[in-house]
Write a protein that holds these residues in place. Structure first.
Motif, mmCIF file in Angstrom:
data_model
loop_
_atom_site.group_PDB
_atom_site.id
_atom_site.type_symbol
_atom_site.label_atom_id
_atom_site.label_comp_id
_atom_site.label_asym_id
_atom_site.label_seq_id
_atom_site.Cartn_x
_atom_site.Cartn_y
_atom_site.Cartn_z
ATOM 1 N N LEU A 177 0.821 -1.205 0.000
ATOM 2 C CA LEU A 177 0.000 0.000 0.000
ATOM 3 C C LEU A 177 0.857 1.258 0.000
ATOM 4 O O LEU A 177 0.501 2.267 -0.614
ATOM 5 C CB LEU A 177 -0.929 0.004 1.222
ATOM 6 C CG LEU A 177 -1.996 -1.088 1.268
ATOM 7 C CD1 LEU A 177 -2.730 -1.052 2.593
ATOM 8 C CD2 LEU A 177 -2.985 -0.915 0.111
ATOM 9 N N THR A 178 1.997 1.188 0.715
ATOM 10 C CA THR A 178 2.890 2.346 0.795
ATOM 11 C C THR A 178 4.065 2.231 -0.165
ATOM 12 O O THR A 178 4.773 3.208 -0.396
ATOM 13 C CB THR A 178 3.434 2.500 2.221
ATOM 14 O OG1 THR A 178 4.248 1.361 2.548
ATOM 15 C CG2 THR A 178 2.302 2.606 3.230
ATOM 16 N N GLY A 179 4.267 1.023 -0.680
ATOM 17 C CA GLY A 179 5.426 0.809 -1.527
ATOM 18 C C GLY A 179 6.716 0.675 -0.736
ATOM 19 O O GLY A 179 7.810 0.639 -1.316
ATOM 20 N N GLY A 180 6.595 0.576 0.575
ATOM 21 C CA GLY A 180 7.777 0.465 1.428
ATOM 22 C C GLY A 180 7.670 -0.699 2.387
ATOM 23 O O GLY A 180 7.148 -1.757 2.030
ATOM 24 N N GLU A 181 8.132 -0.470 3.593
ATOM 25 C CA GLU A 181 8.190 -1.522 4.606
ATOM 26 C C GLU A 181 7.464 -1.051 5.855
ATOM 27 O O GLU A 181 7.565 0.114 6.236
ATOM 28 C CB GLU A 181 9.653 -1.848 4.917
ATOM 29 C CG GLU A 181 9.877 -3.149 5.653
ATOM 30 C CD GLU A 181 11.358 -3.476 5.772
ATOM 31 O OE1 GLU A 181 11.805 -4.455 5.152
ATOM 32 O OE2 GLU A 181 12.069 -2.737 6.484
ATOM 33 N N SER A 182 6.739 -1.945 6.477
ATOM 34 C CA SER A 182 6.083 -1.656 7.751
ATOM 35 C C SER A 182 6.638 -2.583 8.812
ATOM 36 O O SER A 182 7.355 -3.544 8.510
ATOM 37 C CB SER A 182 4.565 -1.823 7.633
ATOM 38 O OG SER A 182 4.017 -0.848 6.774
ATOM 39 N N ALA A 183 6.294 -2.318 10.068
ATOM 40 C CA ALA A 183 6.840 -3.118 11.162
ATOM 41 C C ALA A 183 5.861 -3.191 12.315
ATOM 42 O O ALA A 183 5.084 -2.263 12.561
ATOM 43 C CB ALA A 183 8.175 -2.534 11.639
ATOM 44 N N ASN A 184 5.878 -4.323 12.997
ATOM 45 C CA ASN A 184 5.209 -4.509 14.286
ATOM 46 C C ASN A 184 6.273 -4.917 15.293
ATOM 47 O O ASN A 184 7.425 -5.139 14.940
ATOM 48 C CB ASN A 184 4.132 -5.589 14.203
ATOM 49 C CG ASN A 184 2.992 -5.242 13.264
ATOM 50 O OD1 ASN A 184 2.398 -6.128 12.664
ATOM 51 N ND2 ASN A 184 2.664 -3.976 13.103
ATOM 52 N N THR A 185 5.861 -5.031 16.541
ATOM 53 C CA THR A 185 6.768 -5.456 17.608
ATOM 54 C C THR A 185 6.228 -6.714 18.272
ATOM 55 O O THR A 185 5.016 -6.812 18.506
ATOM 56 C CB THR A 185 6.938 -4.350 18.663
ATOM 57 O OG1 THR A 185 7.467 -3.169 18.042
ATOM 58 C CG2 THR A 185 7.891 -4.789 19.775
ATOM 59 N N VAL A 186 7.106 -7.648 18.550
ATOM 60 C CA VAL A 186 6.758 -8.820 19.353
ATOM 61 C C VAL A 186 7.663 -8.811 20.592
ATOM 62 O O VAL A 186 8.885 -8.898 20.484
ATOM 63 C CB VAL A 186 6.935 -10.133 18.576
ATOM 64 C CG1 VAL A 186 6.720 -11.331 19.509
ATOM 65 C CG2 VAL A 186 5.962 -10.190 17.405
ATOM 66 N N TYR A 187 7.051 -8.675 21.762
ATOM 67 C CA TYR A 187 7.784 -8.754 23.026
ATOM 68 C C TYR A 187 7.794 -10.205 23.485
ATOM 69 O O TYR A 187 6.777 -10.892 23.431
ATOM 70 C CB TYR A 187 7.095 -7.918 24.105
ATOM 71 C CG TYR A 187 7.008 -6.437 23.807
ATOM 72 C CD1 TYR A 187 8.035 -5.574 24.173
ATOM 73 C CD2 TYR A 187 5.890 -5.898 23.179
ATOM 74 C CE1 TYR A 187 7.948 -4.210 23.911
ATOM 75 C CE2 TYR A 187 5.789 -4.544 22.896
ATOM 76 C CZ TYR A 187 6.823 -3.698 23.281
ATOM 77 O OH TYR A 187 6.742 -2.350 23.006
#
Length: 236
Positions: free
Chosen positions: A223-233
């Motif tokens: 959707l953005t043409g880039g990279e997204s991120a989440n966090t896992v603790y």
């Protein structure tokens, strides 16, 4: 049938109208399953890398065989199904507070639902995860006080952005200490978050557990043409 999406199920709840819908993502040419509560999107099958990694990262830190685990939040089933890929899993309780979500899986309205609900290791429990975590009885209605090797949680957006005000008490020193009573020695707690690592929450985990890490999970976002991120603790 809408030209944009197909509504597979919907019902009224005390918190609003919850609906499950399927649409074709035109760019990727794949079916996307989405859950909405009124106008808020709760879940989507579009980006699920971090939900899968929640199970893998959490179980990677779990020692031993014949593991008994809890998954907080059934959702679209990605974390629970990923957990079952670990052959060490002996039993898995999946807790969800929405009967509609459990019903969608039992009716097999979602891809992969059959393999999840028909696995003899799986038990779906309709209850409030946070109330169970704060209780002495814990997560197994049939065995009060039972302890687990791992607890994997994906319900709220982040420790700060919760779906209901009642959940906030869990993300405190007292809430996390109450959770530990339901873990076996060296048991693991893992949590998904939509935000970057939160130093304040990481400090709470470090104060409660012997060790904790915040893993940044990245994935391509078309959707953005880039990279997204989440966090896992992950804490143990």
């Amino acid at each position: 049938m809408s030209a944009r999406f197909e509504e597979l199920a919907w019902s009224e709840t005390p918190r609003g109208t919850i609906s499950l819908r399927r649409r074709l993502e035109p760019t990727l040419k794949v079916d996307v399953y989405e859950v909405k509560l009124d106008e808020e999107f709760l879940m989507s099958s579009l980006f699920t890398v971090a939900e899968v990694e929640l199970a893998r990262l959490g179980l990677a830190q779990t020692q031993g065989t014949d593991l008994d685990i809890v998954v907080g939040g059934l959702g679209l089933g990605y974390t629970a199904r990923a957990a079952l890929e670990d052959e060490r899993i002996r039993s898995m309780i999946v807790v969800d507070a929405m009967p509609q979500v459990i019903d969608w899986h039992e009716r097999q309205l979602l891809p992969g639902a059959a393999e999840l609900v028909q696995d003899p290791r799986t038990r779906l429990v309709l209850d409030n995860f946070f109330a169970m975590a704060a209780s002495d009885a814990g997560f197994d209605p049939d065995a009060p006080g039972r302890r687990f090797d791992a607890i994997l949680l994906d319900i709220d957006h982040t420790p700060r952005h919760v779906l209901h005000p009642d959940h906030a008490a869990f993300y405190t020193a007292d809430g996390l200490r109450q959770l530990t009573q339901h873990l076996k020695p060296d048991g693991v707690f893992a949590l998904w978050s939509d935000d970057p690592p939160d130093d304040e929450f990481s400090a709470l985990l470090t104060a409660t557990f012997e060790r904790s890490d915040a893993h940044v999970v990245t994935f391509a976002n078309f959707l953005t043409g880039g990279e997204s991120a989440n966090t896992v603790y992950v804490a143990r």
